[in-house]
Design a protein around this motif. Sequence first.
Motif, PDB file in Angstrom:
ATOM      1  N   THR A   9       0.839  -1.199   0.000  1.00 30.54           N
ATOM      2  CA  THR A   9       0.000   0.000   0.000  1.00 30.54           C
ATOM      3  C   THR A   9       0.879   1.256   0.000  1.00 30.54           C
ATOM      4  OG1 THR A   9      -1.598  -1.211   1.320  1.00 30.54           O
ATOM      5  CG2 THR A   9      -1.898   1.159   1.194  1.00 30.54           C
ATOM      6  N   ILE A  12       2.615   1.675  -3.407  1.00 37.53           N
ATOM      7  CA  ILE A  12       1.691   2.023  -4.493  1.00 37.53           C
ATOM      8  C   ILE A  12       1.242   3.489  -4.364  1.00 37.53           C
ATOM      9  CG2 ILE A  12      -0.656   1.629  -5.385  1.00 37.53           C
ATOM     10  CD1 ILE A  12      -0.200  -1.363  -4.937  1.00 37.53           C
ATOM     11  N   VAL A  13       0.883   3.898  -3.155  1.00 36.20           N
ATOM     12  CA  VAL A  13       0.389   5.273  -2.977  1.00 36.20           C
ATOM     13  C   VAL A  13       1.519   6.286  -3.225  1.00 36.20           C
ATOM     14  CG1 VAL A  13      -0.586   6.917  -1.318  1.00 36.20           C
ATOM     15  CG2 VAL A  13      -1.492   4.600  -1.439  1.00 36.20           C
ATOM     16  N   ALA A  16       2.464   6.315  -6.924  1.00 35.57           N
ATOM     17  CA  ALA A  16       1.482   7.025  -7.748  1.00 35.57           C
ATOM     18  C   ALA A  16       1.692   8.533  -7.628  1.00 35.57           C
ATOM     19  CB  ALA A  16       0.068   6.649  -7.311  1.00 35.57           C
TER      20      ALA A  16
END
Lengths: 35, 521
Positions: A9, A12-13, A16
């Motif tokens: 998590t 990915i965050v 991004a």
Amino acid sequence: MILGLPDTTAYIVCGAFLVMVLVLLLWGLRFREVS
Amino acid sequence: MSDILTIGIVAIYFLILIGIGAWGSRKIKTTEDYILAGRSLGFWVFTILMVASICSGMTLVGVSGLGYSTGWPTIWEQFFVPLSAAFCIILFGVKLHHVGKQAGYMTVQDYFVHRFESPRAIRGLSAVAGVVVSLIYLVGQYTAISIVLMWLFKIPHLQALLVAVIIITLYTVIGGLFAVSWTTLVQGGILIIGVMLTAPVVILKAGGLTHINEVLAGVDPNMVQPWYPSPVYAGYAFATPEFLFSFAIMLMIGLAVAPHVINNVLAAKEDRYFRWSPLIAFVVYVVVMFLVKFAGFAVRVLELEGALALPEAVNAQDFAFMYGIEHAFAAVFIWGVFAVIVLAAVMSTTDRLLLTIGTMFSWDIYHNLFKPTASDREVLLISKIAVVVAAVGSLWLAINPPAMLAWLIWLGIGVMLATFAVPLLGGLYWRRATTAGAIASMAMGLLSAGVFGYWDQYVAKLPVHFSFPALIISLVVLIVVSLLTPRNSDRVLDDTMTGPYIQPRETSKLGVREGIPRKRA
């Protein structure tokens, strides 16, 4: 675990966010002023 | 908690807004001054206006509420919404501003008329759709304002609404976009600094981010995942990958084409602002939204640990940030300041919406459809009357808000997406897009958004946001109808910088840059 978040998590965050900033940065650098 | 100090703080804030309105009114000589602030907005006013027009009551009230109930999987909303500001500037702003300055566009409808050579049908359709969508959106904003005022002053819903509507309408009517943009700069500044100062305190009070995430994982392990698994297994676990995909399209593009957002690009003073404003708007907005979201997580943890209790209400989660602040700060003074922060967020969108409705009605519908001979004075007057009528009309709707308000707001954005996105993108980037194609696409988008929205709400839940299939239909209709009908003239296509590029290429053999519209004699 990063800050209590599963690694996936967090990566990915953050990933991004970095990609979005990079794209907008490239836009700024490639922008041509038209008079 | 309605003590004198709180009332004083909010009253001073309102007085400042009206003062800016009065100052703005002195700069207004023409309709262009009123609608577009004389195309004179500087870099920071423009950039903050872009953020604050989008950053609405949903940002503080809704985002913390969403964080409270859904956890990390909906964090993507905090990327998509800020991206809409950047996309609006890049995808639409660069071309529209350049052509708009030369051709004298007042609204994005002027672009449609120019590009698709359709003086009545497309202007009428897009202006009416724009007014309806903005009104729906406005009702949501009013309700958010009244939630804050009711919480702060413990006054009835109607009184709270009246106070807010009178103040906003007053400075919007007298000061036009000068007032709206400068009050927005003040409001945006208060919002950004306010959230940066208060949210971290709420997060720390809940034990810091690491502790918050650990507690959330204990509630549901998926709450700390980047998305919820498909199929949906609980009401809060709707953010599945397929939903997030359609949500991304809806927010990034739907908000970018919203009339109260896209019209801002016409008011910037210079093209060169579009170089860095996307990045700055995005980063500032992301930081604010993440902090608000984390505050929502924090309040969930505080509640689970018995430190606070949200009110017994259907929309209890929407009070998350407010209750978090109440818990974190003992001083009543801070609550007054916080109320101003929330009001700033809501009012900065509301005033822009009101002005947009006034503009679309006076310029697109009254001046261009019914009375082209109307004088500038007359259009200005109609614009002000339309702002007041819109304010009163939406106030009336907000007195008895529909049960599903959030649904209404997303309906508004979904309809904007399905109606405007395809004709606008097609118009700007595809030379083969034709008048008939644009009209058919807009009409079918509007119609199918209504049908799918109704279906999703009352018949059967769709796996994606209802605006997505409507968008696809709108796209297919544009392509098919355009290919079957004659293309627009090359002169208009050149004048409107139509083609698959964002910035014009500097290549022509004649030394003339392609895509730059010829100056009119």
